[in-house]
Design a protein around this motif. Structure first.
Motif, short mmCIF file in Angstrom:
data_model
loop_
_atom_site.label_atom_id
_atom_site.label_comp_id
_atom_site.label_asym_id
_atom_site.label_seq_id
_atom_site.Cartn_x
_atom_site.Cartn_y
_atom_site.Cartn_z
N VAL A 51 0.67 4.67 -2.66
CA VAL A 51 0.71 3.52 -3.56
C VAL A 51 1.58 3.89 -4.76
CG1 VAL A 51 -0.59 2.03 -5.12
CG2 VAL A 51 -1.52 2.60 -2.88
N VAL A 52 2.56 3.07 -5.04
CA VAL A 52 3.42 3.24 -6.22
C VAL A 52 2.83 2.39 -7.34
CG1 VAL A 52 5.73 2.98 -7.17
CG2 VAL A 52 5.44 3.61 -4.77
N LEU A 53 2.32 3.06 -8.36
CA LEU A 53 1.70 2.39 -9.50
C LEU A 53 2.67 2.44 -10.68
CD1 LEU A 53 -0.67 1.14 -11.09
CD2 LEU A 53 -1.56 3.47 -11.41
N VAL A 54 3.20 1.28 -11.05
CA VAL A 54 4.14 1.19 -12.16
C VAL A 54 3.42 0.58 -13.35
CG1 VAL A 54 6.40 0.37 -12.92
CG2 VAL A 54 6.00 0.80 -10.49
N LEU A 55 3.31 1.33 -14.45
CA LEU A 55 2.73 0.78 -15.68
C LEU A 55 3.83 0.04 -16.43
CD1 LEU A 55 0.40 3.62 -17.02
CD2 LEU A 55 -0.01 1.92 -15.23
N SER A 56 3.60 -1.25 -16.67
CA SER A 56 4.64 -2.10 -17.26
C SER A 56 4.03 -3.04 -18.29
CB SER A 56 5.33 -2.91 -16.16
OG SER A 56 6.36 -3.72 -16.68
N PRO A 57 4.64 -3.19 -19.47
CA PRO A 57 4.15 -4.16 -20.46
C PRO A 57 4.41 -5.60 -19.98
CG PRO A 57 5.57 -2.49 -21.47
CD PRO A 57 5.76 -2.39 -20.00
#
Length: 384
Positions: A51-57
């Motif tokens: 799983v690619v978890l991208v933290l993004s505002p």
């Protein structure tokens, strides 16, 4: 008249058998709702390898769109590649006192050199033009976004984005600020753990570029060797992967946006993988989430993860110079696999083949991590 009666008879018999069959189906449904529910959930939440978890505002829609049209495209193009030779894959072993032995600097250096030689041979060899996908490798990506206390306009834009791409993890109880990144990570991991079956997570920021094909190939090679040699670990727990570029000499910040008011363990942060990108095994994610209510939440999410995992004896901390994940890019190298601090233009250029877009020079030098020395001397062995 006889023909009409025959037709009527056949129709009646057919209707009887169809009705009986349909009634039987309905009775099966009534008797087995749990079984059907499990199958439905299985279809909704398939097992993913990564799983690619991208933290993004919330406002970074342009960054998310750039990632979607560049390196995330490689998630759908995981072709057969030659696996890494088994001798290039390091597996940690336990010492007599029951702790995982650290990887020596000499071994890290040899491994990077051997990888580069292997990669160059693969690039120059004649690979088949027609390559099939590795069907069993499934990669899922999500953009984690906090939606607490945002404007109605921004909420509407995010809902529109989710309707179009179906890849947003909207955290309704999270106020998306830098000071809340640790809480954001915990909520995201908790949601992923609850809804998906997966083997590994890579956490990245939305200014990080990942060569997914290379990373997945390496991760699959490691995972397969680990499973093949599972019996060698005997009564010891199987090593759990924490993969990234580690820092152990960073001093605890006492001012600015990175100020930590509750870090009393030492003058330096305990070794942690830099937050531009790192990989965690599922069991480590579960440990973090299950323990979250009794863990201290530090300001920096990557510092928090390193500190939380520090006491565990079965964590394999894989320090990898191919992760360029510091606060600014290092000197460009063709072997870099995870590249932090890349803007929209850089990402498009890299996807188009211009690896060193916007990177002329850097004061940061890559190092091998010496786990046998104190924090002041951990990072003195430079990658030449």
């Amino acid at each position: 008249m006889r023909r009409l009666n025959l037709v009527t008879f056949v129709t009646a018999v057919s209707a009887f058998f169809f009705g009986s069959f349909f009634s039987k189906i309905l009775s099966w449904v009534d008797q087995c709702p749990q079984h059907l529910s499990r199958e439905y959930q299985k279809e909704l939440y398939p097992k993913f390898f990564l799983v690619v978890l991208v933290l993004s505002p919330p406002r970074n829609a342009e960054q998310r769109n750039t990632i979607r049209r560049t390196w995330l495209q490689n998630a759908n193009q995981l072709f057969y590649q030659p696996y890494l030779p088994e001798e290039l894959i390091y597996l940690p072993t336990y010492s007599p006192d029951g702790h995982l032995q650290v990887e020596l600097v000499e071994h890290q250096e040899n491994r990077l050199r051997q990888y580069m030689e292997w990669r160059d041979n693969v690039l120059t060899s004649d690979l088949p033009k027609e390559r099939k996908k590795r069907g069993w490798i499934k990669v899922k990506h999500v953009f984690a976004i906090g939606t607490w206390n945002i404007s109605s306009y921004l909420q509407a834009e995010l809902l529109k984005e989710e309707k179009q791409y179906a890849d947003l993890l909207l955290l309704q109880r999270h106020h998306d600020t830098y000071g809340n990144l640790t809480e954001k990570l915990l909520q995201a991991l908790d949601t992923l753990r609850y809804h998906y079956e997966f083997s590994y997570v890579i956490k990245v920021d939305d200014d990080t570029y990942v060569k997914l094909d290379n990373l997945v190939n390496e991760l699959v090679s490691y995972d397969q060797k680990l499973l093949r040699q599972k019996s060698n670990y005997g009564h010891h727990p199987l090593p759990q992967l924490y993969w990234g570029y580690f820092n152990g000499r960073a001093t605890v910040k006492t001012k600015g946006q990175w100020k930590e008011t509750n870090y009393y363990l030492s003058k330096n942060y305990l070794p942690y993988a830099l937050g531009g990108g790192y990989v965690l095994s599922r069991k480590l994610c579960e440990y973090i989430v299950n323990s979250s209510k009794i863990l201290t939440h530090y300001v920096s999410e990557d510092v928090s993860v390193g500190t939380w995992l520090a006491p565990l004896r079965h964590v394999y901390r894989w320090h990898d110079p191919r992760f360029d994940t510091a606060y600014k890019p290092r000197k460009c190298q063709t072997y870099h696999m995870v590249l932090h601090k890349r803007n929209i233009k850089m990402m498009s250029d890299i996807y188009g083949g211009k690896l060193c877009s916007g990177i002329n020079s850097s004061s940061l030098t890559a190092y091998y991590y010496d786990w046998s020395r104190t924090s002041e001397k951990c990072c003195d062995n430079l990658v030449l």
